[in-house]
Design a protein around this motif. Sequence first.
Motif, PDB file in Angstrom:
ATOM      1  N   SER A 115       3.959  -5.266  84.347  1.00 15.94           N
ATOM      2  CA  SER A 115       2.702  -4.635  83.949  1.00 15.94           C
ATOM      3  C   SER A 115       2.882  -3.125  83.901  1.00 15.94           C
ATOM      4  O   SER A 115       2.289  -2.432  83.089  1.00 15.94           O
ATOM      5  CB  SER A 115       1.575  -5.038  84.891  1.00 15.94           C
ATOM      6  OG  SER A 115       1.710  -4.390  86.120  1.00 15.94           O
ATOM      7  N   ARG A 116       3.755  -2.589  84.762  1.00 16.17           N
ATOM      8  CA  ARG A 116       4.086  -1.174  84.741  1.00 16.17           C
ATOM      9  C   ARG A 116       4.737  -0.814  83.401  1.00 16.17           C
ATOM     10  O   ARG A 116       4.391   0.178  82.756  1.00 16.17           O
ATOM     11  CB  ARG A 116       5.084  -0.901  85.863  1.00 16.17           C
ATOM     12  CG  ARG A 116       5.017   0.451  86.474  1.00 16.17           C
ATOM     13  CD  ARG A 116       6.028   0.471  87.612  1.00 16.17           C
ATOM     14  NE  ARG A 116       5.414   0.158  88.888  1.00 16.17           N
ATOM     15  CZ  ARG A 116       4.828   1.095  89.648  1.00 16.17           C
ATOM     16  NH1 ARG A 116       4.785   2.335  89.247  1.00 16.17           N
ATOM     17  NH2 ARG A 116       4.298   0.764  90.796  1.00 16.17           N
TER      18      ARG A 116
ATOM     19  N   ALA B  32       6.318  -8.773  92.802  1.00 17.38           N
ATOM     20  CA  ALA B  32       7.042  -7.529  92.537  1.00 17.38           C
ATOM     21  C   ALA B  32       7.496  -7.485  91.086  1.00 17.38           C
ATOM     22  O   ALA B  32       7.371  -6.481  90.403  1.00 17.38           O
ATOM     23  CB  ALA B  32       8.252  -7.422  93.464  1.00 17.38           C
ATOM     24  N   ARG B  33       8.012  -8.631  90.615  1.00 23.47           N
ATOM     25  CA  ARG B  33       8.484  -8.689  89.236  1.00 23.47           C
ATOM     26  C   ARG B  33       7.316  -8.517  88.261  1.00 23.47           C
ATOM     27  O   ARG B  33       7.400  -7.779  87.304  1.00 23.47           O
ATOM     28  CB  ARG B  33       9.193 -10.026  89.007  1.00 23.47           C
ATOM     29  CG  ARG B  33       9.809 -10.133  87.648  1.00 23.47           C
ATOM     30  CD  ARG B  33      10.869 -11.194  87.595  1.00 23.47           C
ATOM     31  NE  ARG B  33      11.995 -10.863  88.461  1.00 23.47           N
ATOM     32  CZ  ARG B  33      12.927 -11.753  88.811  1.00 23.47           C
ATOM     33  NH1 ARG B  33      12.842 -12.987  88.398  1.00 23.47           N
ATOM     34  NH2 ARG B  33      13.927 -11.390  89.580  1.00 23.47           N
TER      35      ARG B  33
ATOM     36  N   GLU C 166       4.581  -6.975  88.786  1.00 25.24           N
ATOM     37  CA  GLU C 166       4.127  -5.598  88.789  1.00 25.24           C
ATOM     38  C   GLU C 166       5.041  -4.742  87.915  1.00 25.24           C
ATOM     39  O   GLU C 166       4.578  -3.870  87.190  1.00 25.24           O
ATOM     40  CB  GLU C 166       4.103  -5.074  90.215  1.00 25.24           C
ATOM     41  CG  GLU C 166       3.219  -3.856  90.370  1.00 25.24           C
ATOM     42  CD  GLU C 166       3.304  -3.286  91.764  1.00 25.24           C
ATOM     43  OE1 GLU C 166       3.129  -4.062  92.713  1.00 25.24           O
ATOM     44  OE2 GLU C 166       3.545  -2.073  91.893  1.00 25.24           O
ATOM     45  N   ASN C 167       6.360  -5.015  87.964  1.00 25.07           N
ATOM     46  CA  ASN C 167       7.296  -4.292  87.103  1.00 25.07           C
ATOM     47  C   ASN C 167       6.916  -4.460  85.647  1.00 25.07           C
ATOM     48  O   ASN C 167       6.938  -3.512  84.871  1.00 25.07           O
ATOM     49  CB  ASN C 167       8.715  -4.820  87.312  1.00 25.07           C
ATOM     50  CG  ASN C 167       9.340  -4.252  88.567  1.00 25.07           C
ATOM     51  OD1 ASN C 167       8.757  -3.386  89.198  1.00 25.07           O
ATOM     52  ND2 ASN C 167      10.509  -4.742  88.911  1.00 25.07           N
TER      53      ASN C 167
END
Lengths: 272, 298, 294
Positions: B21-22, B15-16, B18-19
């Motif tokens: 890379s977002r 989740a982190r 992904e944050n």
Amino acid sequence: MSLDILNVTKIFGPARGGILSRDEGFRALDDVSLHVPKGSSFGLVGESGSGKTTLTRCILRLENLTRGRVLYEGTDIHGLAQRDLRRLRARLQIVFQDPYASLNPRMTIHDIVAEPLLIHRDLFRLSARQRSERVLELLEQVGLRSEHLFRYPHEFSGGQRQRIGIARALASRPDFLILDEPTSALDVSVQADVLNLLHRLQQELGLTYFFISHDLGVIRYICDDVAVIYRGKLVEQGPVAEIFDRPRSDYTRMLLAAMPDPDPDKSPFRQS
Amino acid sequence: MTMIQTSLPKRDTSARLENWSRAFYRFRQSWLSVIGLAIVAVLIVIALVAPLIVPYPEHVAGATDTAARFMPPSAEHWFGTNALGQDMFSLVLVGSQVSLFSGLAVVIIAIAVGGLVGAVAGYFGGWIDETLMRLTDLLLTIPSLILAMAVAAALGTGILNMIIAISITWWPAYARLIRGEVLVKKEEQFITAARALGAGPGRILGRHILPNIISPVVVKASLDMGFAILTVASLGFVGIGVRAPVPEWGTLLSTARGYMPDYWWTALFPGFAIFLAVLAFNLLGDGLRDVLDPKARR
Amino acid sequence: MSLLEITNLNLAMRSYEGETQILHGIDLKIERGEIWGMVGETGSGKSLTGLSISRLIPAATGRYLAGAIRFEGTDVLNATEREMRKLRGRKIGMIFQDPTTNLNPAFRIGTQLVDVALHAAEHDPSVLGLSGNASRRERRRAARQVAIEMLGKVGISDPAERIDAYPHQFSGGMRQRMLIAMAMIGKPDLLIADEPTTALDVSVQAQILRLIHQLVLERDIGVLMITHNLGVVAQLCSHVAVMYRGRILETGPVRTVLKQPSHAYTRALLAAIPTVHTKRGELRGIGDIMAEAG
């Protein structure tokens, strides 16, 4: 566990002026008295600015009273020492209206739900592993799955977030839950799921609910008793069926009439 | 209590990740910030390895070569040589160490002190707030260059004194920023939620408020890095700050002043280094602002 | 010619995850005098449909894959930006959910209304009731008069005095009335209202609904009311379109759709509203029903 609100008045400080200043401040709550019996669902109905949020803050002692007492099982919440207040807060929990604003965006679901267990570790004495297990159990209880554990709030829908908020409120094993418009930010379909979840939890855990809403349909669905508050004053209170079928005050009658009925034939605009 | 038989899921970091890379996706939307990031990265690498890669390390240590005075840029001396015959390329490269290090130190000290003062003032309010904020207001009125000169006069010149002097005038800005952010976040509902759970001030500040105000602080720090480098160079230019023979961009520029315009390369390259560093940090800061605070865009 | 005709509208939006199709073949036709309710859950695409009508979806992120929007014959998706500005705030009025963020707190109500009136008058001088060659001062005076009239029309007492007040001096319901006044000042033919009463108390909501109903009767305009509240639709709207995940599942006269819904989703939506007769624990969420429907 019963809650008694006795003659509570809350005046927000008059603007500082001279001794002769006439400004009395804003009377947010005016002599409000309520009795919430153990194990029941008590509804509080009011529009914005009616004082319902101030009342919850006063119950939780996030706000001091100007006059009156709030008794929880006979103990005056506002007379407690800080340490005893902290203990009490484990048993008296709240679910907020806005599922987007009430969860810290920088914490994972695990940390959010585990937080009450950490704050009250003197009461629970759980190891890190036991805490995580308890978090999983709570998530399961509110209908979320274990793969959600280490995700962040923004990855969830409004309804899921509200479930997270409920799981957090249940973590410290409370017996009294204040529900501050828990479904008014949700879609009707999701609202139905959350209302059913709350109903199931109440039966399983024997919770007492103090349910605040402006939606009379929701109050009627979930509550046993209801009180109507208007501009800081209680207008009337009693069993739900009685108040809704035979409202005594003009204000309650107006509220009932203003509720948009999903039946097109009951529209005031289609009298022709 | 029912026991859960299933094993606990691993604390996964996806989740982190992904944050991140977002965030990088949004950052990439502006090529200027990517350039800024690239230059900053190159500068940091240069600062770290400069003493090892420069062609004339002995010049950096203070050796002179009077036979090779004022040589124009050539294959041998890319940036030419100065009045002492030292290789300007080596000096400018190693000079990045002082500039970046002092800039970073100033910003870190300012954030630490300003953060503490601002957080305490904003959270507790009342007379604590009044006292702390009047103190910061007082310090904000002193121009940093003048104070740095005063400190240099009192404590003597030197890198450490220079950093202290600049930090003293810089932390109030962070204190104000952080106080303001704390005041806003304090009203958020998840803070009320934490209070209702029974959390104390330490937990509320450390766990709930501060992690949520990092973004504006990081943006300001990145923009400030450029100004800090500029301030360090200015102090070097007026002759307080780093003492010779340690190479520093401002000092190099100051020495070169007398040889303009004939020996232009002695001034151009340190000046260009300052320009590049300041520009890069500003571009990076702007890019970070777009990522961390999309509302402030345009 | 219909007032508004949307045919086979397909919209895709670009984001970090890549491009995803948000609207799938939206068909909708609105005539004058009709109040259309558009219901659906969060993320069903109802607001994006509303924004598309004024072409307010940022070109950088949104892309129309197919379809057309015709407003009084104008091809909205292919019109120039200049033509669109003529439509927005003049032929198409819009009201949004939050009355606080849509009024500029720094300017008096009157200033904001007069600005809108003057802007509308640039395209159609008849808004102010003046001929095309009126002086600047005459236009300002006329615009102010129009603003006062409009405030009175949306139910604000003493409009001539209160026109010089600031937004924060009014309650939420009052501010929503002002936004309606602002949307109506250019004498639009179509009013798009995106959740206009969601932030308001039920008693205020009832007043706003009455106001919109009156405007339709007086001016014979068309209304697109975007809401998640079926109660509001049942009360106010003449027609309804039910949206779900970017598709319109069913449309028709409000009585037909709400009394004899043909789609399982509409039935589910209706069943999810707690009424006086619903027994505790009997309410059904949509998740289970849509899963059963497949």
